[in-house]
Design a protein around this motif. Sequence first.
Motif, PDB file in Angstrom:
ATOM      1  N   ILE A 161      -8.498  -0.895 -31.464  1.00 55.48           N
ATOM      2  CA  ILE A 161      -9.548  -1.897 -31.603  1.00 55.48           C
ATOM      3  C   ILE A 161     -10.906  -1.079 -32.260  1.00 55.48           C
ATOM      4  O   ILE A 161     -11.145  -0.061 -31.431  1.00 55.48           O
ATOM      5  CB  ILE A 161     -10.057  -2.364 -30.251  1.00 55.48           C
ATOM      6  N   ASP A 162     -11.307  -1.381 -33.495  1.00 54.16           N
ATOM      7  CA  ASP A 162     -12.475  -0.704 -33.683  1.00 54.16           C
ATOM      8  C   ASP A 162     -13.585  -0.576 -32.868  1.00 54.16           C
ATOM      9  O   ASP A 162     -13.927  -1.595 -32.414  1.00 54.16           O
ATOM     10  CB  ASP A 162     -13.011  -1.265 -35.226  1.00 54.16           C
ATOM     11  N   GLY A 163     -14.453   0.597 -32.633  1.00 56.80           N
ATOM     12  CA  GLY A 163     -15.485   0.561 -31.782  1.00 56.80           C
ATOM     13  C   GLY A 163     -15.265   0.696 -30.426  1.00 56.80           C
ATOM     14  O   GLY A 163     -16.075   0.965 -29.629  1.00 56.80           O
ATOM     15  N   LEU A 164     -13.797   0.887 -29.980  1.00 55.25           N
ATOM     16  CA  LEU A 164     -13.395   0.993 -28.399  1.00 55.25           C
ATOM     17  C   LEU A 164     -14.142   2.241 -28.097  1.00 55.25           C
ATOM     18  O   LEU A 164     -14.332   2.491 -26.958  1.00 55.25           O
ATOM     19  CB  LEU A 164     -11.923   1.369 -28.762  1.00 55.25           C
ATOM     20  N   ASN A 165     -14.309   3.365 -28.890  1.00 55.47           N
ATOM     21  CA  ASN A 165     -14.924   4.453 -28.089  1.00 55.47           C
ATOM     22  C   ASN A 165     -16.696   4.460 -27.932  1.00 55.47           C
ATOM     23  O   ASN A 165     -17.152   5.146 -27.636  1.00 55.47           O
ATOM     24  CB  ASN A 165     -14.574   5.844 -29.113  1.00 55.47           C
ATOM     25  N   SER A 166     -17.018   3.135 -28.387  1.00 53.87           N
ATOM     26  CA  SER A 166     -18.362   3.187 -28.144  1.00 53.87           C
ATOM     27  C   SER A 166     -18.777   2.394 -26.864  1.00 53.87           C
ATOM     28  O   SER A 166     -19.838   1.902 -26.590  1.00 53.87           O
ATOM     29  CB  SER A 166     -19.086   2.640 -29.232  1.00 53.87           C
ATOM     30  N   ALA A 247      -9.816  -7.365 -32.834  1.00 51.98           N
ATOM     31  CA  ALA A 247      -9.800  -6.379 -34.195  1.00 51.98           C
ATOM     32  C   ALA A 247     -11.086  -5.410 -33.918  1.00 51.98           C
ATOM     33  O   ALA A 247     -10.914  -4.119 -34.195  1.00 51.98           O
ATOM     34  CB  ALA A 247     -10.294  -7.047 -35.114  1.00 51.98           C
ATOM     35  N   SER A 248     -12.148  -5.672 -33.208  1.00 49.68           N
ATOM     36  CA  SER A 248     -13.239  -4.707 -32.906  1.00 49.68           C
ATOM     37  C   SER A 248     -14.039  -5.092 -31.725  1.00 49.68           C
ATOM     38  O   SER A 248     -14.144  -6.358 -31.238  1.00 49.68           O
ATOM     39  CB  SER A 248     -14.032  -4.630 -34.118  1.00 49.68           C
ATOM     40  N   VAL A 249     -14.800  -4.053 -31.339  1.00 51.53           N
ATOM     41  CA  VAL A 249     -15.605  -4.337 -30.173  1.00 51.53           C
ATOM     42  C   VAL A 249     -17.030  -3.495 -30.371  1.00 51.53           C
ATOM     43  O   VAL A 249     -17.023  -2.651 -30.988  1.00 51.53           O
ATOM     44  CB  VAL A 249     -14.849  -4.015 -28.999  1.00 51.53           C
ATOM     45  N   GLU A 250     -18.009  -4.147 -29.738  1.00 51.51           N
ATOM     46  CA  GLU A 250     -19.580  -3.766 -30.172  1.00 51.51           C
ATOM     47  C   GLU A 250     -20.218  -3.923 -28.856  1.00 51.51           C
ATOM     48  O   GLU A 250     -20.146  -5.082 -28.084  1.00 51.51           O
ATOM     49  CB  GLU A 250     -20.197  -4.143 -31.392  1.00 51.51           C
ATOM     50  N   ARG A 251     -21.077  -3.184 -28.358  1.00 51.61           N
ATOM     51  CA  ARG A 251     -22.229  -3.529 -27.289  1.00 51.61           C
ATOM     52  C   ARG A 251     -22.957  -4.562 -27.571  1.00 51.61           C
ATOM     53  O   ARG A 251     -23.374  -4.702 -28.668  1.00 51.61           O
ATOM     54  CB  ARG A 251     -22.950  -2.436 -27.202  1.00 51.61           C
ATOM     55  N   SER A 252     -23.303  -5.529 -26.750  1.00 50.68           N
ATOM     56  CA  SER A 252     -24.386  -6.559 -26.953  1.00 50.68           C
ATOM     57  C   SER A 252     -25.201  -6.459 -25.813  1.00 50.68           C
ATOM     58  O   SER A 252     -24.645  -7.010 -24.863  1.00 50.68           O
ATOM     59  CB  SER A 252     -23.682  -7.813 -27.389  1.00 50.68           C
ATOM     60  N   GLY A 253     -26.273  -5.992 -25.713  1.00 54.47           N
ATOM     61  CA  GLY A 253     -27.194  -6.062 -24.632  1.00 54.47           C
ATOM     62  C   GLY A 253     -26.500  -5.317 -23.519  1.00 54.47           C
ATOM     63  O   GLY A 253     -25.906  -4.540 -23.728  1.00 54.47           O
TER      64      GLY A 253
END
Length: 464
Positions: A161-166, A247-253
Motif C-alpha cells: 500500500i503506497d504511503g504505508l510508512n507515513s 492501493a494507497s493511504v495518506e494522513r488526513s487531519g
Amino acid sequence: MTTTTPVHYDTLIIGGGQAGVPLAYALAGAGQRVALAERKHLGGSCVNFGCTPTKAAIASADLARRSTRAAEFGLVGAALRPDLAAVLARAQRIADASRLSLEEGLGADGGPEWLRAHARLGGRDGELFRVQLTPQDGAPFSVTAKSVVLNTGTRTALPPIDGLNSVEFIHSGNWLRRPKLPGHLLIVGGGYIGLEMSQFYRRMGAEVTVVHGAAEVLDREDPEVSAALRTILEAEGVRFALGHHAASVERSGPGLRLHLDGGEVLEGTHLFLATGRLANTDDLGLETVDLQPGKGGVLTVDERLATPVAGLWAAGDIRGGPMFTHTAWDDYRILESQLIGDGSRTTERIVPYAVFTEPNLARVGLSEPEARASGTAIKVARFEMKQDGKAREIGAAQGFIKLVSDAHSGHLLGATLLCESGAELIHSYIDVMNAQAPVSVIQNAVHIHPTLSEAVQSAVSTLA
Ligand SMILES: Cc1cc2nc3c(=O)[nH]c(=O)nc-3n(C[C@H](O)[C@H](O)[C@H](O)COP(=O)(O)OP(=O)(O)OC[C@H]3O[C@@H](n4cnc5c(N)ncnc54)[C@H](O)[C@@H]3O)c2cc1C
C-alpha cells in the motif's frame, strides 16, 4: 587470543513457539542435551498476541454484546459499556500468566536450556550444525548441534500500500498495546484475523469497515458460508468494501484516507492490517546450509517435517500448510516420533480449524464445493440452528450446520458449523472422521437434551 570450544547439544530448537517448547521437554526427558533458542517470549504468537489474548478479548466483546440484549432475556437496566483499555489489560494478564507458566520449568536440572537470543545457522562442521546466538544484552556466542529444529513462526505480512510508512497502523503484533478505541477502524483483509477483529472492535464501540480484495470474505471457504457470516457481521454494523485492494493511504487531519484500487476513498481514524503472515526465515542463515525458502518464506518439508538438509527439521507455521496452534503443537508429536520414537507419526492428519467470530465458523474436511469438485458421489445436509431447542432457549439460533458425506460408504467427508459454540461442537465430527467410522455412529448415539449437541445429531439425520 583465546578460543572456547562451543557448547554442543544433541538438539537445538530455534523458536519457542507451539512446537518448540513441548518438544524441548520431550527430548530432554528422553536424555538428550537440548537447548531452546527463543529471542523474545516463550509461547510465540499464540500465547503472546494471537490465540490467547484475542480469545480473551473476544470473550469481553461477547459479554458486551449479550448485555445489549438484556431486555430480550427479561433483564432491565442499561447495557454495559465496554472499556477497551480494561479489556486489553485483562487479555494481557491472561497472556502473561500463560507465558510465565511456560517459563517456570525451563533451566531446571536435566531439562532443556533456554538460550535467550536470536539464533542463526552458521554452516556445518562435518555432521554438526554451527549456530550463532545473539542475545539482546550480552556478547554473541556459538554452539553446535547434531540436529536443529526450526520453529520460528511468522509475522504480519505488510501489503503493498503506497504511503504505508507515513501512517501508524495496528496489526496482530501490536493490537494489545493500542488501548485507544478507534472512532472508525479500517481493516485491510477479510480473512479470519480480519473478521475476528472486525467484530471485536465493533462490539467495543468502533465503526468498522473491512476492505477485502476478493469478491467475498474468507474466499477459500464455501461461498454460501462466507456470505452467511458476512451478513451476520453486517447486521451488527460492520461494513465491507469487497472486490477492491487498498492501493494507497495518506494522513488526513487526525485520521487517514484509504484509497482503493477502484477509485473509492474510505475515511477512517485507524488502520488495521490483517493481510496474511510472513514466515520468519529470512534471518536464519539458511543460505549457510544451502536451503532456500519458498513463497512467503515457508520451508519445504516432507511428511516427517524433515527439510532437504539432513538433520534440519521445521515445525509450525514456517513449514507451509495449515498455520494453527493445534497443528504446530501436533508437529511436536511428529518430531518426537521422528527424533526419539518409532517414526510412525507424520503429517497425515485431519486438520480442523475455526474462526472465533460469534457465531463461530468451524471447519473440518471438505466443504461442499470441494467435495463436488472431487467427483465423489456425496450426500449433503444443512441443518438450521433455529430448529434446535437449546439454541432458541439461549437466544443463539443464528447459523447452520452443513455436512458432506460419501454417498457409498456413509463416511463423513467434511463438516461446517456456523453456529454458537461451533468450535466446540465440531469435535464429534472430527472424532468420527479420525475413527474412520460411519457418520451414523453419531445418529445412533443418545445425546443429552437440551443441548446444542442435539443439533450435531440432527444435522446427521438430515443427510440426504
Ligand atoms: C491474531 C492471531 C490470532 C490467532 N488465533 C488463532 C487461533 O484462535 N487458533 C489457532 O489455532 N491459531 C491462531 N493463530 C495462529 C497461531 O498463533 C500460530 O499458528 C501458532 O502460534 C504458530 O506457532 P509456531 O510454533 O509456528 O510459531 P510461533 O508461535 O510464532 O513462535 C515462533 C517463535 O520463534 C521465535 N523466533 C523467531 N525467529 C527466531 C530466531 N531466529 N531466534 C530465536 N527465536 C526466534 C519468535 O520470537 C517466536 O516466539 C493466531 C495468530 C494470530 C496472529
